[in-house]
Design a protein around this motif. Sequence first.
Motif, mmCIF file in Angstrom:
data_model
loop_
_atom_site.group_PDB
_atom_site.id
_atom_site.type_symbol
_atom_site.label_atom_id
_atom_site.label_comp_id
_atom_site.label_asym_id
_atom_site.label_seq_id
_atom_site.Cartn_x
_atom_site.Cartn_y
_atom_site.Cartn_z
ATOM 1 N N PHE A 5 -8.668 1.255 6.148
ATOM 2 C CA PHE A 5 -7.265 0.851 6.034
ATOM 3 C C PHE A 5 -6.515 1.355 7.260
ATOM 4 N N GLU A 18 -1.294 -0.267 0.292
ATOM 5 C CA GLU A 18 -2.082 0.837 -0.269
ATOM 6 C C GLU A 18 -1.912 0.916 -1.784
ATOM 7 N N LEU A 32 -11.403 4.748 0.166
ATOM 8 C CA LEU A 32 -10.420 4.289 1.147
ATOM 9 C C LEU A 32 -10.396 5.252 2.323
#
Length: 82
Positions: A5, A18, A32
Amino acid sequence: MHIIFYTKEICPLCDDAEALLSSFEVDYPHTLEKRDIHSREEWLAEYQLQTPVIEINGEQMNCEEISFNTIEAFLKKHSERN
């Protein structure tokens, strides 16, 4: 499933993306890896105008593509590959 991310500080779009990813954690378990684009010059050059960027297995979607439905479809597509 591992998600990269690309994000930056003070980014409401990043916060929203998110949160959406988090909401899918039960149906599509994932880890993540958050990458602040300001921590590497090459990330800043590549993603400055596109954050947030979600990457799974080398495939990316940027801020213009991110929504509840597109994230769900992206996660589903990549969970079926595993």
